[in-house]
Structure formats: C-alpha cells, structure tokens
Enzyme design. Structure first.
Site, mmCIF file in Angstrom:
data_model
loop_
_atom_site.group_PDB
_atom_site.id
_atom_site.type_symbol
_atom_site.label_atom_id
_atom_site.label_comp_id
_atom_site.label_asym_id
_atom_site.label_seq_id
_atom_site.Cartn_x
_atom_site.Cartn_y
_atom_site.Cartn_z
ATOM 1 C CG HIS A 69 6.457 13.600 -0.632
ATOM 2 N ND1 HIS A 69 5.302 14.263 -0.314
ATOM 3 C CD2 HIS A 69 6.947 13.114 0.544
ATOM 4 C CE1 HIS A 69 5.097 14.194 0.992
ATOM 5 N NE2 HIS A 69 6.090 13.506 1.536
ATOM 6 N NE ARG A 124 0.009 14.355 2.210
ATOM 7 C CZ ARG A 124 0.576 13.174 2.070
ATOM 8 N NH1 ARG A 124 -0.125 12.079 2.262
ATOM 9 N NH2 ARG A 124 1.847 13.077 1.737
#
Length: 530
Positions: free
Chosen positions: A315, A335
C-alpha cells in the site's frame, strides 16, 4: 514539531498553491511497466522457487514464504489423528470471510464449527479503513466495475471470479445494511460514494475511516447469534485427509487447553487471511498479528496450486513517522478527497489516485533517488499533504471524515489537518493465493477457500475496496456451495501432509516449522525494499 524537516516542509508549503489544482499527465504503459519492473518489490529479484508441490520450479515466491512452504510440520512425527471433535463443516479463520460463510450456513441443519486463530474478529478485515466497492452510482454498472478491476489487475484476474464479484456487489451491500452495517450517507439519505484509485467513477462506500471495523462488528455480532460453534485461540496446524484425495478435517492447537485436537469434518473452509506479518524484504505491514500465511501452507501440502503466489500489494501510504506508527495504514480515501504525495523538493511527482502498485513504486523510486525525507531514526519517505483537504473543502473536513487518522497521530503531537504525514509503502495485501473456482472450491475434494487466502480474483494488483467485497461475496458463496455439495464423512489421516514431508526430505532437511502462526522478530535496522 518535526524541526528536523523544517526546510522540506517549507518547500512543500511554498509549492502548495501551484500544485493545488494541478492535473497530472498520465504515464504511458511503457513508463508504467518500467517503473514497476525497476522499483516494485515484487520485481526485486529477492525471491526463489521451491522444489516440491504443485508450484514446484514454476513460481518465484518471497523467500520468507518459500521457506514456510518447504517447512516441517508442527505435528509430532508419532501423532495419530483421532476424532476428538466431529462436525459437518469446519471453518478455519475468524475474519469477514469466515463469518460470512457461517451466516450463509446458518439454519441449514448442518453442524458448523468455526476455529479462530485468535479471537473472533481479529483479522485483516478490521484493518481495512477506506471502504468497499459496489456498482451503485447512477453512471455505474457491474460491467464498468469489472473493466476497472481488470485493468487494475493488469489483465491477470480470473474473469469468472471477477464477474461474480462485480455482479453481486450491490446485493452484498444490501445484505450488510440489513445486518446493521452503518455506511456513510448524504444529507438526502443516499449512500455517499467516493472515488478510489483506478476507478472510473465514484464507487467506494465507507464508514468514516474505519469501514472494515464496522463491517467486522456487524458480521461478528450476527455470527454469535447463529448456531455456529466458535472455538477461539485454536490455530490449525495441519489439514487431514482420507488417504484418497479428500480433505476430511484438521488438527488444531487448542491454546486454552494447551493440547492438540483433531476435528473430523465433511467439509473444510480455509478463511485464514493474508501473510503481511511475514514482512517480506523487511517491509512494515498494516496487517494484524495473525496474518502469517497459514492457509497457504496448509493448502499447499494438500496439493493445491497457488495462483500468483509471488504477487503482493504494498500500500503506497503506510505511516513512516513516528517510528511507533511504522507501517500503519493511512487510508487511500484520504487521497481521494485531496491529499497529495509530495517529495523533498515540494514536487507532486505522480497522480495520487493512480493504481496502488504504480504509486508505491513511484514513492520507492523517489526515496532511492534521493528525493525522500529522512527521519532522525533513519527511516525515509515522502510527504502526504493532508492539510490540503481542509484548504480545499473547508476547516474540519479531515476531522469529520477521517477521525481515526486524527486520533492515531494525536498522541505524538501531530495534527494531520495542520502538518503533512510522512509515508512509505507498507506490506498490505496478498494478491495471490489458493486457486479456487467461482464457488470457492479448491482442486482438492472437501476443501473450500475464501477471502484473502485465495488467488486469481484480483490479478496482480487489487483496487481499493474490492477486498471487503471479496470476503462478503465469496464467504457467502462458499457457504452456499458447501450446503449444496457436502461430501460424505471420510476417515481423517495425515496421508497427504506426510507424503509432502517425504518428498521434501528427499531434497533437503528444513529447519523451519510451519505454519508460522505468529510473527517472528524482524531486523529493525534493515531498510525496507533496499
């Protein structure tokens, strides 16, 4: 705070206005391929093949996993299984896939035993923060979800598995909602859908930034209300078979009684989760403490193939500072609402919503080429410009949508709404695993598998939110399949496992015992991925 990073933070702040609404030019396929080959950990060359079993001499596994696949059994050589416990269905695992299967089996009239390695619910399911995907939006469809996931998986997904996942997504959300799962909604009462990396439309449902925890709460509570017998603190050490190719139970270690017990079962379901705590190449991990790849070892000894066994997801946004938070996940959803990845020079070097493997490789490249930010303890990462969220959407947005992240950083004097977070890729998900068909049947009669322990569904890169949908969809399908195709009870022996051990001993004498069960001490002085 973070006086050691003052100059870098100043460059980040000075560049913020210029990059605030910047649009990134997408990388060409050639650029993506080169980036992955040169910088993604799967392509580091630090793996090896193994000489026995279904994947012999064909697959390069991470060294830590290869050692376990070639490990000695934890059972004493003279141990003879006896039917200490008898059940119709044995579920090995305690997370979302295991509970979904138990719920599907409820009221079937079958005696079901769930053996959890730790406590019920202690699993990677609770570590999933960002959300769950399902094609619910007005411009969305199962076909579009399929296409996004296929491209994200580099075209290596099993199309039948992926088809089932995408088609049954909306039904899975309805089922979870009826069980009591509380997804975020708009002021109009509609599901709030977020955009995830690699998705062409908003498709991710969330429960703030603790989606997996909320789903696991729902499933665990529902499972405890069924007739399922639950045994906690009982990891499986070996699968048993009838000597003629059918799995017929398992030997477990009852930690509460400190003894071995053999379970006779007509069907066995592996729902043991992933392998992040093996910490390949010294990477930190977002995985829970029990994620040591147990199901891969158990199934492989029975003759199961491992699909994409060398593919793992790192990740992009694992916490890098403070060191006590190393590897802890900072959800991708942060994000999706505006946080950018920024290097030491204040440059946003890639689209923060590109595919996870591409972004992870880009961050590793920035660090390797000297554009990372080094902490006083020697760790290195890049900035996640979290203050941009409140700048773009108004004060308090980050606190409202991501309270878990704010809470986790508060003890260290860091407020993510005011100060960027330092991140580096963390070992997050097992893309590959046991080969199954669309009904979760393995190649071995009597053995099913569901969830992260399986391979094929996600190809070699998983989209955000598809893992939680995976455990719901295929956990339930496994339960339905077992009800429809339950084998007759067979004798429980160690034939297949013993045969594997004999084949292994012809080649080498392993000093490793497997499954590993719990993490071992890692070298804290090593630099991940270098």
């Amino acid at each position: 705070m973070m006086e050691w990073a003052r100059d870098s933070l100043k460059r980040l702040e000075d560049s913020r206005e210029a990059r605030r609404n910047a649009v990134h030019e997408e990388l060409s396929q050639e650029e993506v391929d080169r980036l992955l080959q040169e910088h993604h950990p799967d392509h580091s060359g630090k793996g090896r093949s193994i000489a026995v079993g279904a994947n012999a001499n064909a697959t390069a596994f991470p060294i830590e996993l290869a050692d376990l696949l070639e490990s000695k059994s934890r059972l004493p050589d003279d141990y003879v299984p006896a039917a200490d416990i008898e059940t119709d269905v044995l579920i090995i695992g305690g997370g979302g896939a295991a509970c979904s299967a138990a719920l599907a089996l409820n009221e079937s009239g079958l005696k079901t035993l769930l053996c959890a390695k730790l406590r019920l619910g202690d699993s990677n399911t609770v570590m999933a923060e960002g959300g769950i995907q399902a094609a619910l939006g007005p411009e969305d469809s199962a076909q579009r979800h399929f296409a996004d996931s296929l491209v994200g998986g580099h075209g290596k997904n099993d199309p039948q598995l992926l088809k089932r996942l995408c088609e049954q997504g909306p039904e899975g959300i309805r089922w979870l909602t009826e069980l009591g799962c509380l997804f975020d909604v708009t002021e109009e009462g509609m599901f709030r859908l977020r955009l995830g990396g690699g998705a062409s439309v908003p498709r991710v449902l969330a429960c703030r930034d603790y989606t997996g925890l909320e789903i696991m709460r729902t499933l665990k509570d529902a499972t405890r209300l069924t007739t399922t017998e639950i045994m906690e603190d009982c990891p499986a050490l070996e699968l048993l078979d009838d000597g003629a190719g059918q799995v017929s139970g398992a030997t477990i270690w009852n930690r509460q009684k400190n003894c071995l017990q053999s379970v006779s079962a007509r069907a066995v379901l592996l729902a043991t989760g992933g392998a992040g705590q093996l910490r390949f190449q010294q990477f930190g991990t977002s995985n829970h403490v029990g994620a040591t790849g147990d199901g891969l070892v158990l199934a492989y000894r029975q003759g199961c193939h491992l699909e994409h066994g060398g593919s793992f997801q790192y990740h992009p946004s694992g916490s890098c500072y403070p060191e006590a938070m190393s590897g802890r996940l900072v959800t991708e959803a942060i994000r999706s609402v505006g946080a950018q990845v920024v290097n030491n020079e204040g440059h946003c070097f890639i689209n923060e919503l590109t595919y996870r493997d591409v972004l992870a490789a880009a961050i590793i490249r920035e660090v390797r080429e000297g554009r990372g930010i080094q902490t006083p303890a020697g760790s290195c990462g890049v900035w996640l410009d979290t203050p941009l969220i409140d700048i773009k959407h108004g004060a308090g947005t980050l606190q409202k949508q991501f309270p878990g992240i704010v809470h986790r950083f508060a003890p260290f004097g860091i407020d993510p709404s005011q100060t960027p977070i330092l991140i580096y890729p963390t070992l997050h998900y097992q893309n590959g695993g046991v080969r199954v068909d669309e009904w979760c049947r393995t190649e071995i009669n009597g053995l099913w598998a569901a969830g992260e322990v399986t391979g094929g569904l996600h190809g070699t890169n998983r989209l955000m939110g598809n893992s939680l949908l995976d455990i719901i969809t295929f956990g339930r399908r496994a339960g339905e399949s077992i009800k429809a195709q339950l084998p007759e009870r067979k004798a429980a022996t160690r034939s297949a496992a013993d045969r594997f051990q004999r084949d292994l001993q012809k080649l080498s004498e392993s000093s490793v015992q497997g499954p590993q069960l719990f993490p071992v001490e890692m070298n804290m002085n090593a630099t991940p991925g270098q």
